[in-house]
Motif scaffolding. Sequence first.
Motif, PDB file in Angstrom:
ATOM      1  N   VAL A  56       0.852  -1.190   0.000  1.00 26.01           N
ATOM      2  CA  VAL A  56       0.000   0.000   0.000  1.00 26.01           C
ATOM      3  C   VAL A  56       0.884   1.235   0.000  1.00 26.01           C
ATOM      4  O   VAL A  56       1.545   1.540   0.994  1.00 26.01           O
ATOM      5  CB  VAL A  56      -0.936   0.015   1.233  1.00 26.01           C
ATOM      6  CG1 VAL A  56      -1.747   1.300   1.252  1.00 26.01           C
ATOM      7  CG2 VAL A  56      -1.852  -1.197   1.214  1.00 26.01           C
ATOM      8  N   GLU A  57       0.912   1.919  -1.112  1.00 26.32           N
ATOM      9  CA  GLU A  57       1.755   3.113  -1.238  1.00 26.32           C
ATOM     10  C   GLU A  57       0.907   4.330  -0.869  1.00 26.32           C
ATOM     11  O   GLU A  57       0.316   4.987  -1.724  1.00 26.32           O
ATOM     12  CB  GLU A  57       2.288   3.214  -2.663  1.00 26.32           C
ATOM     13  CG  GLU A  57       3.199   2.043  -3.028  1.00 26.32           C
ATOM     14  CD  GLU A  57       3.577   2.034  -4.497  1.00 26.32           C
ATOM     15  OE1 GLU A  57       4.754   1.762  -4.788  1.00 26.32           O
ATOM     16  OE2 GLU A  57       2.707   2.296  -5.341  1.00 26.32           O
ATOM     17  N   TRP A  58       0.879   4.608   0.412  1.00 24.69           N
ATOM     18  CA  TRP A  58       0.034   5.691   0.910  1.00 24.69           C
ATOM     19  C   TRP A  58       0.681   6.301   2.134  1.00 24.69           C
ATOM     20  O   TRP A  58       1.139   5.595   3.040  1.00 24.69           O
ATOM     21  CB  TRP A  58      -1.355   5.157   1.274  1.00 24.69           C
ATOM     22  CG  TRP A  58      -2.323   6.189   1.786  1.00 24.69           C
ATOM     23  CD1 TRP A  58      -2.870   7.217   1.078  1.00 24.69           C
ATOM     24  CD2 TRP A  58      -2.872   6.274   3.103  1.00 24.69           C
ATOM     25  NE1 TRP A  58      -3.737   7.934   1.874  1.00 24.69           N
ATOM     26  CE2 TRP A  58      -3.764   7.378   3.122  1.00 24.69           C
ATOM     27  CE3 TRP A  58      -2.717   5.528   4.277  1.00 24.69           C
ATOM     28  CZ2 TRP A  58      -4.473   7.751   4.256  1.00 24.69           C
ATOM     29  CZ3 TRP A  58      -3.423   5.889   5.401  1.00 24.69           C
ATOM     30  CH2 TRP A  58      -4.290   7.001   5.395  1.00 24.69           C
ATOM     31  N   THR A  59       0.746   7.600   2.159  1.00 24.94           N
ATOM     32  CA  THR A  59       1.293   8.317   3.304  1.00 24.94           C
ATOM     33  C   THR A  59       0.147   8.989   4.032  1.00 24.94           C
ATOM     34  O   THR A  59      -0.566   9.820   3.469  1.00 24.94           O
ATOM     35  CB  THR A  59       2.315   9.385   2.859  1.00 24.94           C
ATOM     36  OG1 THR A  59       3.364   8.739   2.134  1.00 24.94           O
ATOM     37  CG2 THR A  59       2.895  10.106   4.063  1.00 24.94           C
ATOM     38  N   LYS A  79      -3.739   8.573  -9.338  1.00 25.13           N
ATOM     39  CA  LYS A  79      -2.594   8.287  -8.480  1.00 25.13           C
ATOM     40  C   LYS A  79      -1.370   7.925  -9.317  1.00 25.13           C
ATOM     41  O   LYS A  79      -1.476   7.596 -10.500  1.00 25.13           O
ATOM     42  CB  LYS A  79      -2.950   7.126  -7.543  1.00 25.13           C
ATOM     43  CG  LYS A  79      -4.121   7.401  -6.603  1.00 25.13           C
ATOM     44  CD  LYS A  79      -3.733   8.393  -5.533  1.00 25.13           C
ATOM     45  CE  LYS A  79      -4.887   8.642  -4.543  1.00 25.13           C
ATOM     46  NZ  LYS A  79      -5.279   7.437  -3.798  1.00 25.13           N
ATOM     47  N   PRO A  80      -0.167   7.959  -8.710  1.00 22.92           N
ATOM     48  CA  PRO A  80       1.046   7.599  -9.447  1.00 22.92           C
ATOM     49  C   PRO A  80       0.937   6.218 -10.079  1.00 22.92           C
ATOM     50  O   PRO A  80       0.417   5.276  -9.476  1.00 22.92           O
ATOM     51  CB  PRO A  80       2.128   7.620  -8.360  1.00 22.92           C
ATOM     52  CG  PRO A  80       1.618   8.593  -7.339  1.00 22.92           C
ATOM     53  CD  PRO A  80       0.132   8.405  -7.331  1.00 22.92           C
ATOM     54  N   ALA A  81       1.412   6.117 -11.317  1.00 23.56           N
ATOM     55  CA  ALA A  81       1.354   4.870 -12.077  1.00 23.56           C
ATOM     56  C   ALA A  81       2.754   4.480 -12.524  1.00 23.56           C
ATOM     57  O   ALA A  81       3.474   5.289 -13.118  1.00 23.56           O
ATOM     58  CB  ALA A  81       0.428   5.031 -13.286  1.00 23.56           C
ATOM     59  N   ALA A  82       3.144   3.262 -12.230  1.00 23.82           N
ATOM     60  CA  ALA A  82       4.488   2.793 -12.575  1.00 23.82           C
ATOM     61  C   ALA A  82       4.624   2.580 -14.073  1.00 23.82           C
ATOM     62  O   ALA A  82       3.693   2.136 -14.749  1.00 23.82           O
ATOM     63  CB  ALA A  82       4.781   1.491 -11.832  1.00 23.82           C
ATOM     64  N   SER A 101       1.016   1.459  -7.280  1.00 27.27           N
ATOM     65  CA  SER A 101       1.466   2.154  -8.493  1.00 27.27           C
ATOM     66  C   SER A 101       1.590   1.202  -9.672  1.00 27.27           C
ATOM     67  O   SER A 101       1.378   1.592 -10.825  1.00 27.27           O
ATOM     68  CB  SER A 101       2.806   2.856  -8.242  1.00 27.27           C
ATOM     69  OG  SER A 101       3.804   1.921  -7.886  1.00 27.27           O
ATOM     70  N   GLU A 102       1.917  -0.057  -9.406  1.00 30.31           N
ATOM     71  CA  GLU A 102       2.015  -1.039 -10.486  1.00 30.31           C
ATOM     72  C   GLU A 102       0.637  -1.375 -11.045  1.00 30.31           C
ATOM     73  O   GLU A 102       0.457  -1.523 -12.258  1.00 30.31           O
ATOM     74  CB  GLU A 102       2.716  -2.300  -9.987  1.00 30.31           C
ATOM     75  CG  GLU A 102       4.188  -2.095  -9.677  1.00 30.31           C
ATOM     76  CD  GLU A 102       4.847  -3.356  -9.158  1.00 30.31           C
ATOM     77  OE1 GLU A 102       5.894  -3.744  -9.711  1.00 30.31           O
ATOM     78  OE2 GLU A 102       4.306  -3.956  -8.198  1.00 30.31           O
ATOM     79  N   ILE A 103      -0.350  -1.497 -10.166  1.00 31.06           N
ATOM     80  CA  ILE A 103      -1.716  -1.741 -10.635  1.00 31.06           C
ATOM     81  C   ILE A 103      -2.205  -0.551 -11.450  1.00 31.06           C
ATOM     82  O   ILE A 103      -2.811  -0.704 -12.515  1.00 31.06           O
ATOM     83  CB  ILE A 103      -2.646  -2.030  -9.447  1.00 31.06           C
ATOM     84  CG1 ILE A 103      -2.250  -3.363  -8.798  1.00 31.06           C
ATOM     85  CG2 ILE A 103      -4.112  -2.056  -9.883  1.00 31.06           C
ATOM     86  CD1 ILE A 103      -3.026  -3.697  -7.542  1.00 31.06           C
ATOM     87  N   ASN A 104      -1.926   0.650 -10.960  1.00 34.72           N
ATOM     88  CA  ASN A 104      -2.297   1.854 -11.712  1.00 34.72           C
ATOM     89  C   ASN A 104      -1.594   1.889 -13.071  1.00 34.72           C
ATOM     90  O   ASN A 104      -2.193   2.289 -14.079  1.00 34.72           O
ATOM     91  CB  ASN A 104      -1.951   3.114 -10.919  1.00 34.72           C
ATOM     92  CG  ASN A 104      -2.796   3.273  -9.674  1.00 34.72           C
ATOM     93  OD1 ASN A 104      -3.912   2.772  -9.613  1.00 34.72           O
ATOM     94  ND2 ASN A 104      -2.271   3.969  -8.683  1.00 34.72           N
ATOM     95  N   ASP A 130      -1.737   1.646 -18.913  1.00 37.97           N
ATOM     96  CA  ASP A 130      -1.098   1.188 -20.140  1.00 37.97           C
ATOM     97  C   ASP A 130      -1.978   0.244 -20.953  1.00 37.97           C
ATOM     98  O   ASP A 130      -1.552  -0.260 -21.997  1.00 37.97           O
ATOM     99  CB  ASP A 130       0.228   0.501 -19.814  1.00 37.97           C
ATOM    100  CG  ASP A 130       1.271   1.478 -19.291  1.00 37.97           C
ATOM    101  OD1 ASP A 130       1.042   2.696 -19.398  1.00 37.97           O
ATOM    102  OD2 ASP A 130       2.305   1.020 -18.765  1.00 37.97           O
ATOM    103  N   SER A 131      -3.195  -0.004 -20.494  1.00 34.55           N
ATOM    104  CA  SER A 131      -4.108  -0.888 -21.216  1.00 34.55           C
ATOM    105  C   SER A 131      -4.828  -0.123 -22.320  1.00 34.55           C
ATOM    106  O   SER A 131      -5.085   1.081 -22.208  1.00 34.55           O
ATOM    107  CB  SER A 131      -5.143  -1.482 -20.252  1.00 34.55           C
ATOM    108  OG  SER A 131      -4.525  -2.287 -19.278  1.00 34.55           O
ATOM    109  N   ASP A 132      -5.165  -0.837 -23.370  1.00 34.57           N
ATOM    110  CA  ASP A 132      -5.961  -0.252 -24.447  1.00 34.57           C
ATOM    111  C   ASP A 132      -7.449  -0.290 -24.110  1.00 34.57           C
ATOM    112  O   ASP A 132      -8.233   0.488 -24.668  1.00 34.57           O
ATOM    113  CB  ASP A 132      -5.701  -0.999 -25.747  1.00 34.57           C
ATOM    114  CG  ASP A 132      -4.262  -0.850 -26.207  1.00 34.57           C
ATOM    115  OD1 ASP A 132      -3.906   0.256 -26.664  1.00 34.57           O
ATOM    116  OD2 ASP A 132      -3.492  -1.824 -26.089  1.00 34.57           O
ATOM    117  N   ALA A 133      -7.819  -1.187 -23.211  1.00 36.42           N
ATOM    118  CA  ALA A 133      -9.206  -1.261 -22.743  1.00 36.42           C
ATOM    119  C   ALA A 133      -9.224  -1.921 -21.373  1.00 36.42           C
ATOM    120  O   ALA A 133      -8.404  -2.804 -21.082  1.00 36.42           O
ATOM    121  CB  ALA A 133     -10.077  -2.047 -23.710  1.00 36.42           C
TER     122      ALA A 133
END
Length: 391
Positions: free
Chosen positions: A75-78, A170-173, A260-263, A268-271
């Motif tokens: 969980v990337e949350w501050t 949110k930030p996206a990797a 961030s990886e899920i984001n 990066d998905s087309d759909a």
Amino acid sequence: MRSLYRAFRSHVLQRLIPKSRVAFDPARPVEVAGYLSMMAGVGESARLCADALVSAGRTISLRDVSTHAGEGSSVEWTAAAQSSAKPGTRIWHLNPPMLPRAVLSTGLGEFARAYNIGYWAWELEVVPAEWRNGARYVNAVFVPSEFTRKAIAPLTSAPVIVVPHPVTEKPAADGMRAKFGIEDDAFLVSFIFSAGSSINRKNPQAVIDAFKIFQARCPKAFLLMKGSGDPAKDAGLAALYRSAEGNSRIRIVTDKLASSEINGLIRDSDAYISLHRSEGFGLTVAEAIIHNTPVVSTGWSGTVDFCDPNNTWNVAPSLISVVDTHPEFAALDGAVWADPSPEIAAGYLAEIHADPEAAKAKAARAKRFLIAYLEANTYEKALQTLASADR
């Protein structure tokens, strides 16, 4: 033993919790209670609430009642700076079955010294009896959608107010395609789901069925599904894996990924596709919209508050009786949920693939609509509504 505990919780523990007599005081701090250290949707719900209250200028405190706090590393949350003052209001981001353990660990006396708001997300038009018992001791209920409001409002005379999850970009990797070996020119379709919240309700099998139909028209398509669960312990998840065997263009992963990886995967998905049978809100659908990803979604339940044919590709479903072994959904007489067509969904994926520029323009309309909808239905406005009602 679990069945015995659920019965004890529903009929005994729920009745032990007293309803607070404290009036709503808008000047006192607000405490956000929930699974703040967990990747689960209810944990994200609590985190989004805390961030939104701080942005609105509210003084807050946090109460983490996580049952699996070890998930916190993903969980990337501050957390925002917290007040040490006693809260006047507490927002519980826990559905009624989760509340007794959290309330009892907090202390009944402490519970009764605050104005308690339940933030509840329910996915069907029929509500379990335990929720009626839970509605007895909260002073107000916030819900994520009009669909859920219509289900919960008959259970209580307390205010029931729609407050959608305040989703933000949110930030996206970067590099998520490379991480999973997906070609840059592949037409990437993604779906995020948790098997623990009823794999049948999330309906990932329909996503696979739709993708296979679409794949016949688009051999360069790739489906990446990020699930939560253990196929060695979950028969439904294991069956899902089997249904994708032999297809190198379908990948199901249950690895732990950072937020961030899920984001990054969604962005990066087309759909993005969600053929859910029912959603109280549809958090991942909203996250895909915020990241400007074209969305194919079931046109029923919570997502229809912000998804319509002008901005998303909605699969109009037939409704069928709920048949599920999940304890929350079992034996609910008269309950129905959606049965979206994989064939129609596949046609929508083909439409997005055929005209990516038009698809992106439609996705941009969805994002504008969602942002305006969220701005019109904030936590701050809901709290002001409660303050006005108490005058």
